[in-house]
Design an enzyme around this catalytic site. Sequence first.
Site, PDB file in Angstrom:
ATOM      1  CG  ASN A  12      43.645  32.145  63.759  1.00 15.73           C
ATOM      2  OD1 ASN A  12      42.894  31.327  64.287  1.00 15.73           O
ATOM      3  ND2 ASN A  12      44.529  32.868  64.441  1.00 15.73           N
ATOM      4  CD1 TRP A  13      37.982  31.488  60.278  1.00 16.99           C
ATOM      5  CD2 TRP A  13      36.488  29.838  60.562  1.00 16.99           C
ATOM      6  NE1 TRP A  13      37.392  31.240  59.060  1.00 16.99           N
ATOM      7  CE2 TRP A  13      36.483  30.238  59.199  1.00 16.99           C
ATOM      8  CE3 TRP A  13      35.633  28.817  60.967  1.00 16.99           C
ATOM      9  CZ2 TRP A  13      35.638  29.635  58.261  1.00 16.99           C
ATOM     10  CZ3 TRP A  13      34.800  28.214  60.030  1.00 16.99           C
ATOM     11  CH2 TRP A  13      34.804  28.623  58.692  1.00 16.99           C
ATOM     12  N   GLY A 176      44.419  42.356  65.170  1.00 21.30           N
ATOM     13  CA  GLY A 176      43.112  42.742  65.685  1.00 21.30           C
ATOM     14  C   GLY A 176      43.012  44.211  66.069  1.00 21.30           C
ATOM     15  CB  SER A 216      44.854  44.719  60.723  1.00 22.60           C
ATOM     16  OG  SER A 216      44.669  44.746  62.129  1.00 22.60           O
ATOM     17  N   GLY A 237      42.810  36.906  60.477  1.00 25.61           N
ATOM     18  CA  GLY A 237      41.949  36.626  61.623  1.00 25.61           C
ATOM     19  C   GLY A 237      40.550  37.167  61.365  1.00 25.61           C
ATOM     20  N   GLY A 238      40.278  38.347  61.895  1.00 25.99           N
ATOM     21  CA  GLY A 238      38.935  38.951  61.842  1.00 25.99           C
ATOM     22  C   GLY A 238      38.288  38.894  60.467  1.00 25.99           C
TER      23      GLY A 238
HETATM   24  P1  PGA Z   1      43.666  39.812  62.552  1.00 28.78           P
HETATM   25  O1  PGA Z   1      44.362  38.523  63.195  1.00 28.78           O
HETATM   26  O2  PGA Z   1      43.626  39.584  61.077  1.00 28.78           O
HETATM   27  O3  PGA Z   1      42.301  39.863  63.183  1.00 28.78           O
HETATM   28  O4  PGA Z   1      44.510  40.986  62.914  1.00 28.78           O
HETATM   29  C1  PGA Z   1      45.437  37.882  62.573  1.00 28.78           C
HETATM   30  C2  PGA Z   1      45.869  36.693  63.405  1.00 28.78           C
HETATM   31  O5  PGA Z   1      45.816  36.778  64.634  1.00 28.78           O
HETATM   32  O6  PGA Z   1      46.266  35.639  62.868  1.00 28.78           O
END
Ligand code: PGA
Length: 254
Positions: A12-13, A176, A216, A237-238
């Site tokens: 997920n960018w 995040g 995360s 995400g990140g």
């Molecule tokens: P993250 O985000 O890996 O940066 O914690 C995951 C998401 O929001 O899908």
Amino acid sequence: MEAERTPLIAGNWKMYKTVSEAVKTAEALVNQIADVTGVDVMIAPPFTALASVAAVLKDSTVALGAQNLHWESEGAFTGEISAVMLLSTGCTHVIIGHSERRQYFGETDETVNQRIRTALQNRLVPVMCIGESEAERDAGETFNVLDKQLQKGLKGFVSDDLTPLVVAYEPVWAIGTGKTATTEQAQEAHKFIRLQVEKKFGNKLANSTRILYGGSVKPGNIDELMTMPDVDGALVGGASLDASVFSQIVGYRK
Ligand code: PGA
């Protein structure tokens, strides 16, 4: 309840990357994971980059997803995007009900339900996000919250409507933040989610639904997460923004 489910690693960018940055990252990713087998991969760039990234992914096995869609097919809905528009870019998947949408943009279980309906009607695979906040976990409400989000988000469907369904369990406190749920916490939640799907829709759908963990996820924790019987992949995400980091996650040790 373990079954044959091909793992899905999804990136997920969020609101990152211009068109050219997105294209470069997608090109690098396609190269770096060319030899990986046995795992489905999806990336969800911002809307502005979908068409260009689709061209990069065309001859690859990487699927293209969007981060949201509106439930109406068209109309005076400034700033929104329809399923048909997403399909026209080459999207096959769509993330629905992400906690950031719920937290900042008024997403509710009811609008999640409407979006899932539209996604399915248009043969877009919905990646339905659910998860509890830190306060809810501390109050011992995790399972109630997950149950409510599932019940309301999937209200009015029958089993056949929901094939294929992907659920992403994303504890809000782990997104995040660098805090990851322990593998045991993830497995416990995933098992609970699968059980609720089974109670409501039966064994067949429960067994075929892929439940991704999100929050995360990194190269350092994916191997252990993926050993859990009800963890069928990850929504990243990140760590999905950098092709080489994301490739390591995609190529986790099986
Ligand atoms: P993250 O985000 O890996 O940066 O914690 C995951 C998401 O929001 O899908």
